[in-house]
Design a protein around this motif. Sequence first.
Motif, PDB file in Angstrom:
ATOM      1  N   PRO A  98      60.751  83.278 -28.086  1.00 56.46           N
ATOM      2  CA  PRO A  98      61.767  84.337 -27.970  1.00 56.46           C
ATOM      3  C   PRO A  98      62.800  84.313 -29.097  1.00 56.46           C
ATOM      4  N   GLU A  99      63.123  83.104 -29.578  1.00 50.86           N
ATOM      5  CA  GLU A  99      64.153  83.024 -30.622  1.00 50.86           C
ATOM      6  C   GLU A  99      63.701  83.609 -31.947  1.00 50.86           C
ATOM      7  N   LEU A 100      62.389  83.848 -32.125  1.00 47.78           N
ATOM      8  CA  LEU A 100      61.896  84.440 -33.366  1.00 47.78           C
ATOM      9  C   LEU A 100      61.629  85.938 -33.235  1.00 47.78           C
ATOM     10  N   GLU A 101      61.933  86.507 -32.084  1.00 42.96           N
ATOM     11  CA  GLU A 101      61.651  87.918 -31.856  1.00 42.96           C
ATOM     12  C   GLU A 101      62.753  88.844 -32.373  1.00 42.96           C
ATOM     13  N   SER A 102      63.917  88.310 -32.681  1.00 45.61           N
ATOM     14  CA  SER A 102      64.997  89.152 -33.172  1.00 45.61           C
ATOM     15  C   SER A 102      64.765  89.524 -34.627  1.00 45.61           C
ATOM     16  N   TYR A 161      49.276  91.041 -34.649  1.00 45.54           N
ATOM     17  CA  TYR A 161      48.812  89.797 -34.009  1.00 45.54           C
ATOM     18  C   TYR A 161      49.713  89.426 -32.840  1.00 45.54           C
ATOM     19  N   TYR A 162      51.029  89.499 -33.051  1.00 46.98           N
ATOM     20  CA  TYR A 162      51.947  89.093 -31.978  1.00 46.98           C
ATOM     21  C   TYR A 162      52.187  90.203 -30.961  1.00 46.98           C
ATOM     22  N   GLN A 163      51.686  91.408 -31.225  1.00 47.60           N
ATOM     23  CA  GLN A 163      51.616  92.420 -30.179  1.00 47.60           C
ATOM     24  C   GLN A 163      50.485  92.087 -29.223  1.00 47.60           C
ATOM     25  N   VAL A 164      49.375  91.601 -29.786  1.00 49.38           N
ATOM     26  CA  VAL A 164      48.213  91.237 -28.962  1.00 49.38           C
ATOM     27  C   VAL A 164      48.454  89.906 -28.256  1.00 49.38           C
ATOM     28  N   PHE A 165      48.983  88.926 -28.999  1.00 49.46           N
ATOM     29  CA  PHE A 165      49.258  87.594 -28.436  1.00 49.46           C
ATOM     30  C   PHE A 165      50.772  87.408 -28.300  1.00 49.46           C
ATOM     31  N   SER A 166      51.370  88.229 -27.464  1.00 47.60           N
ATOM     32  CA  SER A 166      52.830  88.269 -27.354  1.00 47.60           C
ATOM     33  C   SER A 166      53.426  86.970 -26.822  1.00 47.60           C
ATOM     34  N   ASP A 167      52.677  86.232 -26.051  1.00 47.07           N
ATOM     35  CA  ASP A 167      53.198  84.985 -25.488  1.00 47.07           C
ATOM     36  C   ASP A 167      53.246  83.860 -26.526  1.00 47.07           C
ATOM     37  N   SER A 168      52.633  84.077 -27.681  1.00 46.22           N
ATOM     38  CA  SER A 168      52.559  83.024 -28.698  1.00 46.22           C
ATOM     39  C   SER A 168      53.817  82.904 -29.538  1.00 46.22           C
ATOM     40  N   LEU A 169      54.651  83.946 -29.526  1.00 45.21           N
ATOM     41  CA  LEU A 169      55.851  83.948 -30.369  1.00 45.21           C
ATOM     42  C   LEU A 169      57.067  83.546 -29.552  1.00 45.21           C
TER      43      LEU A 169
END
Length: 495
Positions: A304-308, A294-302
């Motif tokens: 940055p602080e939760l990407e680690s 889901y967050y590969q498709v909607f990458s702008d929705s996540l």
Amino acid sequence: MKINSLDLIVFLIYMFGIVGFGVSFYFRKNSAADFVTGGGKLPAWALGMSIFATYVSSISFLALPGSAFQGNWNGFVFSLSIPIAAFIAVRYFVPLYRKLQSPSAYAFLEERFGPWARIYASSCYLLTQLARMGAILYLLALPMQVLFGWSISLIILFTGLGVVVYATMGGISAVVWTDAVQGIVLIAGAVGCFILIVSHMPEGIKQIWDIAQKDSKLSLGSLSSDLGQSTFWVVLVYGLFINLQNFGIDQSYIQRYKSAKTDQDAKKSTWFGSLLYIPVSLLFFVIGTSLYAYYQVFSDSLPPELESIEQADKVFPYFIATVLPPGISGLVIAAIFSAGMSTVSTSINSSATVILEDHFKKYIQPNPSQNTQIKVLYAASLGMGILGILMGLAFNGVESALEAWWALASIFSGGILGLFFFALLGKTKTNFPAISAVISGLAVIAWISLGEFLPDAIKPSFTLHKNLAIVFGTMAIFMVGFIFSWIFSSRKIGK
């Protein structure tokens, strides 16, 4: 981010409803046996749901999707070991404990090795439960505070006190029946989340599958023989020993065996609760992989602080708060709290039983009246619940202390598991082989678990995954016990 008011209303209604339902059992019990085993009259399906709910703590609800999001399905191998452990439990453990006159799991150890073994095992169990309650309350509160703006201390106090109230007043019947309700809510919440993720994907479930395949998110782990890595085999063996520990020496499971109406019901509940966890845990891993897609498709929705990698456990709660419709997200948040509450309530009830059976009756008042037993159970439940809350508050912001407590819990439980197997399969009734075996096993577990903190002279020269501490520690206790038993028996024959 603040939670929607409708979500808060749904959440509070659920919380007050479950506490009220648990408290209602206060008016349905008349004896200590009712408090500890429900009078041996609880239905198999409810006991099975309670076993399942005890398996799924709030950590599972957050950590399993987080693990799949950041990595793969290696952690699911743990669940694959459950049928083996459940078979052994149904074949050997359930009949053993159903025959015991005492509701305590550790009376068996006293029969084999004397009072010291019962004191040691029951004391270690109580310490482990305190660590468990504190860890669950704290780790439950942490992502909620970050995502919804709630105070960590207030979450711990609010959740902990709610559980203490119904676990203390209602006894095991309240624990089992609230577990059954919470288990259903938990499953419904997880299924709903998965359906919603799929519905938001432009190409549906096929897109999730394609992304997962492309990025190798479905692997169960390496099949190599490297014992220093989290391979398929390391997780499988670790899972087998942990599940044997649950079924064989965990007081909360033993009480459920004894709460069933018949031996067959006890076996059915064990199979039902343990096997139900397998597809549900798989669902959590599927959710984690689906969130990754889901967050590969909607990458702008996540954010940055939760990407680690360190923040992976917070991705699922973030999705719940931002994507789920108002009201539904409140119900799913309630499901997360359900998972934590069911585990904490179980710890409170089983700990109170241990305090009454293994300490009060043995060393303070051997033949207490029913009224006295009930008072002790109330006081012990309240005391352990408050200590668990204080432990959770003590963990606030001190992650190194949390890891240290988990390491100590591993040492305690590993020592008890090894002693139990030696008691079950060994032939000696003298103390020296058993005591020597426990000391040796604890040394091995500490050496593996805490090796990085040891002086260079005794630090391990090779790498073993810390999950293997309980495996090698248990084996060490078993082997040392048998060796000393053989030596002692040989001397007696020689004389």
